[in-house]
Design an enzyme around this catalytic site. Structure first.
Site, PDB file in Angstrom:
ATOM      1  N   ASP A  75      23.750  34.081  47.274  1.00  0.00           N
ATOM      2  CA  ASP A  75      24.104  32.781  47.871  1.00  0.00           C
ATOM      3  C   ASP A  75      23.035  32.397  48.888  1.00  0.00           C
ATOM      4  O   ASP A  75      22.294  33.247  49.392  1.00  0.00           O
ATOM      5  CB  ASP A  75      25.479  32.889  48.574  1.00  0.00           C
ATOM      6  CG  ASP A  75      26.188  31.553  48.730  1.00  0.00           C
ATOM      7  OD1 ASP A  75      27.223  31.356  48.052  1.00  0.00           O
ATOM      8  OD2 ASP A  75      25.714  30.705  49.525  1.00  0.00           O
ATOM      9  N   LYS A 104      26.617  18.706  35.343  1.00  0.00           N
ATOM     10  CA  LYS A 104      27.685  19.490  34.704  1.00  0.00           C
ATOM     11  C   LYS A 104      27.690  19.288  33.186  1.00  0.00           C
ATOM     12  O   LYS A 104      27.956  20.232  32.434  1.00  0.00           O
ATOM     13  CB  LYS A 104      29.047  19.146  35.325  1.00  0.00           C
ATOM     14  CG  LYS A 104      29.176  19.546  36.799  1.00  0.00           C
ATOM     15  CD  LYS A 104      28.978  21.042  37.023  1.00  0.00           C
ATOM     16  CE  LYS A 104      29.209  21.466  38.458  1.00  0.00           C
ATOM     17  NZ  LYS A 104      28.938  22.895  38.689  1.00  0.00           N
ATOM     18  N   ILE A 111      39.640  21.900  42.534  1.00  0.00           N
ATOM     19  CA  ILE A 111      40.141  23.171  43.086  1.00  0.00           C
ATOM     20  C   ILE A 111      40.022  23.106  44.605  1.00  0.00           C
ATOM     21  O   ILE A 111      38.996  22.634  45.126  1.00  0.00           O
ATOM     22  CB  ILE A 111      39.282  24.357  42.562  1.00  0.00           C
ATOM     23  CG1 ILE A 111      39.146  24.322  41.027  1.00  0.00           C
ATOM     24  CG2 ILE A 111      39.855  25.699  43.032  1.00  0.00           C
ATOM     25  CD1 ILE A 111      40.419  24.459  40.240  1.00  0.00           C
ATOM     26  N   THR A 159      38.828  24.122  47.575  1.00  0.00           N
ATOM     27  CA  THR A 159      37.781  24.969  48.172  1.00  0.00           C
ATOM     28  C   THR A 159      37.044  24.118  49.207  1.00  0.00           C
ATOM     29  O   THR A 159      37.211  22.900  49.237  1.00  0.00           O
ATOM     30  CB  THR A 159      36.743  25.422  47.119  1.00  0.00           C
ATOM     31  OG1 THR A 159      35.975  24.279  46.721  1.00  0.00           O
ATOM     32  CG2 THR A 159      37.373  26.065  45.909  1.00  0.00           C
ATOM     33  N   TYR A 214      26.025  14.833  39.910  1.00  0.00           N
ATOM     34  CA  TYR A 214      26.941  15.958  39.661  1.00  0.00           C
ATOM     35  C   TYR A 214      27.419  15.933  38.215  1.00  0.00           C
ATOM     36  O   TYR A 214      27.396  16.947  37.519  1.00  0.00           O
ATOM     37  CB  TYR A 214      28.127  15.857  40.633  1.00  0.00           C
ATOM     38  CG  TYR A 214      29.072  17.039  40.607  1.00  0.00           C
ATOM     39  CD1 TYR A 214      28.846  18.151  41.413  1.00  0.00           C
ATOM     40  CD2 TYR A 214      30.193  17.044  39.778  1.00  0.00           C
ATOM     41  CE1 TYR A 214      29.716  19.234  41.402  1.00  0.00           C
ATOM     42  CE2 TYR A 214      31.066  18.123  39.751  1.00  0.00           C
ATOM     43  CZ  TYR A 214      30.823  19.216  40.571  1.00  0.00           C
ATOM     44  OH  TYR A 214      31.692  20.295  40.547  1.00  0.00           O
ATOM     45  N   ASN A 251      27.353  30.064  39.284  1.00  0.00           N
ATOM     46  CA  ASN A 251      28.450  29.295  39.871  1.00  0.00           C
ATOM     47  C   ASN A 251      28.023  28.418  41.056  1.00  0.00           C
ATOM     48  O   ASN A 251      28.723  27.470  41.383  1.00  0.00           O
ATOM     49  CB  ASN A 251      29.532  30.307  40.298  1.00  0.00           C
ATOM     50  CG  ASN A 251      30.533  29.738  41.266  1.00  0.00           C
ATOM     51  OD1 ASN A 251      31.439  28.994  40.871  1.00  0.00           O
ATOM     52  ND2 ASN A 251      30.386  30.045  42.545  1.00  0.00           N
TER      53      ASN A 251
END
Ligand code: NAD
Length: 251
Positions: free
Chosen positions: A38, A161, A190, A192, A157, A91
């Site tokens: 990361d 994707k 989600i 997050t 985005y 990810n």
């Protein structure tokens, strides 16, 4: 508990937070050695500390997925440390600007494509040779429902994707005979930091309403799918795009 990934080594990018962190914890519980990769070193090292209670080993590698050189180094460090790479979860991602196409800045376009799409390409480019050394491997790319449909004011985005879904299919057909499976996951929205940091309460409510199940997803509901795809239980699943979206795409 049955350990599905005993002795395996997994790289997870974007593992300092959200879906990646949840995945790191679940894969570690299942016996894998984990490379927490990361750009956020502080949070990443906290995740590594959390993983130490599990059987496998865990290390942190600082990486910016928009840099081919750093992604290559991430795989090299993994091979130096563990001698093999079995599972890669590409990810890491950012949301990008919120603007219509005509107002979308070139800088945000370039950055979002570089991190979210080129980052997955660099990942696959350097992970595949390492997996070919083993004779098998599993790559799981984190796409989105927005890899199948559009979403106003999120062009970079959405384009990234959709690109990930294409890259996933190509990876699957190019390496199926050599024992490497490549699949993509399409999470709905989600809960997050990616979402919580970018949306206000009203926007959250509007987005929640788009899911037939009437709620947002939880990181664990995605990491369970990663675990299944990473394990032998999904041995004939290849080149697939698997949504986990509370029914979002069924409408
Ligand atoms: P998050 O913000 O909680 O985690 C993203 C992680 O990626 C962070 O740890 C961040 O430091 C890291 N990161 C950002 N830029 C990076 C870079 N250049 N190099 C390396 N690491 C970097 O977000 P999340 O919701 O867990 O998202 C994880 C993935 O799931 C992303 O690809 C995202 O697009 C995808 N996704 C999320 C949702 C959602 O609603 N949360 C929905 C569909 C898909």
């Amino acid at each position: 508990m049955e350990q599905l990934l005993k002795g395996k080594t997994a790289i997870i990018t974007g593992a300092s937070s959200g879906i990646g962190k949840s995945t790191a914890i679940l894969l570690a519980k299942n016996g894998a050695n984990i490379v927490v990769a990361d750009i956020d070193e502080k949070q990443g090292k906290t995740v590594v500390e959390k993983l130490k209670s599990h059987e496998g080993e865990a290390i942190f590698v600082k990486v910016d997925t928009s840099s081919a050189e750093e992604v290559s180094q991430m795989v090299k460090t993994t091979m130096d440390e563990f001698g093999r790479l079995d599972i890669a979860v590409n990810n890491a991602g950012v949301g990008g600007e919120s603007a219509l196409i005509e107002e979308y800045s070139v800088e945000s376009w370039d950055e979002t494509i570089a991190i979210n799409l080129s980052g997955v390409f660099y990942g696959m480019k350097y992970q595949i040779p390492a997996m070919l050394e083993n004779g098998d491997g599993v790559i799981i790319n984190m796409a989105s429902i927005l890899g199948q449909v559009g979403f106003a004011s999120s062009c970079a985005y959405v384009a990234a994707k959709h690109g990930i879904v294409g890259l996933t299919k190509n990876g699957a057909l190019e390496y199926a005979k050599q024992g490497i499976r490549v699949n993509a996951i399409g999470p709905g929205f989600i809960k997050t930091p990616l979402l919580e940091d970018n949306l206000d309460e009203e926007q959250m409510e509007q987005i929640t309403a788009l899911h037939p199940q009437g709620r947002l997803g939880k990181p664990d509901e995605i990491s369970e799918l990663v675990l299944w795809l990473a394990s032998e239980k999904s041995s004939f699943v290849n080149g697939a795009y698997l949504p986990a979206d509370g029914g979002y795409l069924a409408q």
